[in-house]
Design a protein around this motif. Structure first.
Motif, PDB file in Angstrom:
ATOM      1  N   THR A  99      86.556  17.242  20.191  1.00  0.00           N
ATOM      2  CA  THR A  99      85.705  18.367  20.581  1.00  0.00           C
ATOM      3  C   THR A  99      85.607  18.556  22.091  1.00  0.00           C
ATOM      4  O   THR A  99      85.280  19.652  22.561  1.00  0.00           O
ATOM      5  CB  THR A  99      84.280  18.183  20.029  1.00  0.00           C
ATOM      6  OG1 THR A  99      83.687  17.023  20.650  1.00  0.00           O
ATOM      7  CG2 THR A  99      84.305  17.986  18.520  1.00  0.00           C
ATOM      8  N   GLY A 100      85.844  17.487  22.841  1.00  0.00           N
ATOM      9  CA  GLY A 100      85.681  17.563  24.288  1.00  0.00           C
ATOM     10  C   GLY A 100      84.229  17.570  24.720  1.00  0.00           C
ATOM     11  O   GLY A 100      83.927  17.770  25.896  1.00  0.00           O
ATOM     12  N   GLN A 101      83.314  17.341  23.780  1.00  0.00           N
ATOM     13  CA  GLN A 101      81.884  17.338  24.075  1.00  0.00           C
ATOM     14  C   GLN A 101      81.378  15.892  24.194  1.00  0.00           C
ATOM     15  O   GLN A 101      81.923  14.982  23.558  1.00  0.00           O
ATOM     16  CB  GLN A 101      81.106  18.056  22.974  1.00  0.00           C
ATOM     17  CG  GLN A 101      81.462  19.523  22.828  1.00  0.00           C
ATOM     18  CD  GLN A 101      81.180  20.309  24.096  1.00  0.00           C
ATOM     19  OE1 GLN A 101      80.112  20.190  24.692  1.00  0.00           O
ATOM     20  NE2 GLN A 101      82.154  21.116  24.520  1.00  0.00           N
ATOM     21  N   PRO A 102      80.318  15.663  24.993  1.00  0.00           N
ATOM     22  CA  PRO A 102      79.783  14.306  25.132  1.00  0.00           C
ATOM     23  C   PRO A 102      79.244  13.774  23.803  1.00  0.00           C
ATOM     24  O   PRO A 102      78.571  14.491  23.065  1.00  0.00           O
ATOM     25  CB  PRO A 102      78.652  14.468  26.158  1.00  0.00           C
ATOM     26  CG  PRO A 102      78.987  15.719  26.901  1.00  0.00           C
ATOM     27  CD  PRO A 102      79.653  16.622  25.900  1.00  0.00           C
ATOM     28  N   VAL A 103      79.549  12.523  23.511  1.00  0.00           N
ATOM     29  CA  VAL A 103      78.971  11.838  22.357  1.00  0.00           C
ATOM     30  C   VAL A 103      77.559  11.406  22.746  1.00  0.00           C
ATOM     31  O   VAL A 103      77.327  10.962  23.878  1.00  0.00           O
ATOM     32  CB  VAL A 103      79.819  10.608  21.977  1.00  0.00           C
ATOM     33  CG1 VAL A 103      79.154   9.815  20.846  1.00  0.00           C
ATOM     34  CG2 VAL A 103      81.223  11.033  21.575  1.00  0.00           C
ATOM     35  N   PHE A 104      76.605  11.574  21.835  1.00  0.00           N
ATOM     36  CA  PHE A 104      75.214  11.183  22.109  1.00  0.00           C
ATOM     37  C   PHE A 104      75.190   9.739  22.596  1.00  0.00           C
ATOM     38  O   PHE A 104      75.754   8.844  21.957  1.00  0.00           O
ATOM     39  CB  PHE A 104      74.372  11.344  20.843  1.00  0.00           C
ATOM     40  CG  PHE A 104      72.905  11.115  21.046  1.00  0.00           C
ATOM     41  CD1 PHE A 104      72.232  11.689  22.118  1.00  0.00           C
ATOM     42  CD2 PHE A 104      72.184  10.329  20.162  1.00  0.00           C
ATOM     43  CE1 PHE A 104      70.864  11.481  22.304  1.00  0.00           C
ATOM     44  CE2 PHE A 104      70.824  10.117  20.331  1.00  0.00           C
ATOM     45  CZ  PHE A 104      70.174  10.699  21.413  1.00  0.00           C
ATOM     46  N   LEU A 105      74.553   9.504  23.731  1.00  0.00           N
ATOM     47  CA  LEU A 105      74.668   8.239  24.461  1.00  0.00           C
ATOM     48  C   LEU A 105      74.484   6.976  23.609  1.00  0.00           C
ATOM     49  O   LEU A 105      75.316   6.066  23.683  1.00  0.00           O
ATOM     50  CB  LEU A 105      73.692   8.234  25.646  1.00  0.00           C
ATOM     51  CG  LEU A 105      73.887   7.109  26.667  1.00  0.00           C
ATOM     52  CD1 LEU A 105      73.511   7.579  28.066  1.00  0.00           C
ATOM     53  CD2 LEU A 105      73.029   5.895  26.307  1.00  0.00           C
ATOM     54  N   PRO A 106      73.433   6.840  22.781  1.00  0.00           N
ATOM     55  CA  PRO A 106      73.269   5.586  22.029  1.00  0.00           C
ATOM     56  C   PRO A 106      74.402   5.305  21.041  1.00  0.00           C
ATOM     57  O   PRO A 106      74.561   4.165  20.601  1.00  0.00           O
ATOM     58  CB  PRO A 106      71.942   5.806  21.288  1.00  0.00           C
ATOM     59  CG  PRO A 106      71.246   6.881  22.027  1.00  0.00           C
ATOM     60  CD  PRO A 106      72.321   7.774  22.534  1.00  0.00           C
ATOM     61  N   PHE A 107      75.182   6.349  20.694  1.00  0.00           N
ATOM     62  CA  PHE A 107      76.224   6.173  19.690  1.00  0.00           C
ATOM     63  C   PHE A 107      77.625   6.085  20.291  1.00  0.00           C
ATOM     64  O   PHE A 107      78.617   6.056  19.570  1.00  0.00           O
ATOM     65  CB  PHE A 107      76.160   7.317  18.676  1.00  0.00           C
ATOM     66  CG  PHE A 107      74.795   7.492  18.055  1.00  0.00           C
ATOM     67  CD1 PHE A 107      73.977   6.397  17.822  1.00  0.00           C
ATOM     68  CD2 PHE A 107      74.320   8.755  17.717  1.00  0.00           C
ATOM     69  CE1 PHE A 107      72.711   6.545  17.265  1.00  0.00           C
ATOM     70  CE2 PHE A 107      73.058   8.912  17.161  1.00  0.00           C
ATOM     71  CZ  PHE A 107      72.250   7.806  16.944  1.00  0.00           C
TER      72      PHE A 107
END
Length: 308
Positions: free
Chosen positions: A52-60
């Motif tokens: 997706t090129g989008q940031p992965v939610f930080l805790p995961f």
């Protein structure tokens, strides 16, 4: 996939700067790899989802896995855990697994909410059943010495986590196997640079169920490889330490010692487990469906995102 904890503290501006540097390198505007570009690549690889090129939610993010998993693992490996504690920690662990699997899965085949919920409850049921079942069986084994029973009891969380963790991956990503995932031609660095200069995205050759099966199976195996040292070595070492006079005189140190053992093992074990199978997998086209192989030639190479 980088596991550098420093990438977790990069700001949005820092991320955009890193993306620009990596893009410049891919487009050939920068001819050689520099420490600055290498650091930028670490930031991009550890923060953005490759599909997706989008940031992965930080805790995961996998770069945060050691921190996210530390408290949960310590809870499951707490000596003398009762039924309620066992259930709560197994549910917490599977909830974390579901979140990490969902956030880092191959996104070319979306997962429905219904499938997600069903997979979650099945995985929780499996882990709790294994943990409670073995907790009931091990104490009744007559031929084992008390010491052997203690060791087996400490290893019960590993059996529950390893079995349910692998099952969790197959349940969460079963849709990928049923529908297939996107497969792409494997390009040389110069070909990738030319494509980046033209501002074009690499086009999929189609969806492959065989590639999806490989991706999901390797991810499930990596979960077991990751859990093995983290959930086997600390409890075995702690059993030996608890028999020493030093720890017997300091029972309050059991928890911090346990945390230290888990943290140390995680730091060394996680990179090895993730490194066993590359996230971006390249294989010969002839190993996949005939229609895929015909597009690139039987001996040609293709690649796909395995997920993590």
């Amino acid at each position: 996939m980088t596991l550098c904890l420093r990438t977790l503290f990069v700001s949005n501006a820092g991320l955009e700067s890193a993306k620009t540097l990596v893009s410049s390198f891919k487009q050939g505007h920068v001819q050689s790899m520099t420490p600055e570009i290498w650091r930028a690549k670490k930031i991009v690889d550890s923060t953005l989802h490759p599909d997706t090129g989008q940031p992965v939610f930080l805790p995961f993010r996998m770069s945060c896995f050691v921190i996210s998993n530390l408290v949960v693992t310590a809870g499951m490996l707490t000596p003398g855990l009762k039924t309620t504690g066992t259930l709560l920690w197994q549910i917490t662990n599977q909830s974390l697994n579901v979140a990490i699997n969902t956030a880092n899965a191959n996104k070319s085949t979306p997962l429905s909410t219904t499938t997600l919920v069903q997979s979650y409850f099945l995985a929780v049921s499996a882990s709790c059943s294994v943990a409670l079942g073995l907790n009931a069986v091990v104490p009744r084994l007559q031929r084992l010495s008390p010491g052997a029973k203690t060791i087996l009891t400490r290893l019960i969380p590993f059996a529950a986590v390893a079995s349910a963790g692998a099952l969790n991956v197959f349940l969460m990503r079963g849709e990928e196997i049923r529908r297939g995932i996107d497969v792409f031609p494997s390009l040389s660095p110069s070909q990738k640079a030319d494509l980046a200069k033209e501002g074009k995205d690499l086009e999929s050759l189609g969806k492959s169920k065989k590639a999806a099966t490989i991706a999901v199976a390797e991810t499930a195996l990596s979960r077991v490889l990751n859990a093995t040292p983290i959930m086997v070595l600390p409890p075995l070492i702690l059993v030996r330490l608890q028999r020493t006079g030093w720890l017997k005189r300091r029972p309050r140190l059991v928890l911090p010692v346990n945390l230290g053992l888990i943290l140390t093992t995680s730091i060394f074990a996680l990179p090895l487990a993730l490194g066993a199978f590359p996230q971006r997998q390249a294989i010969q086209a002839r190993q996949l469906e005939k229609e895929i192989a015909e597009k690139v030639g039987g001996e040609g190479m293709v690649e796909f995102n395995r997920g993590i």
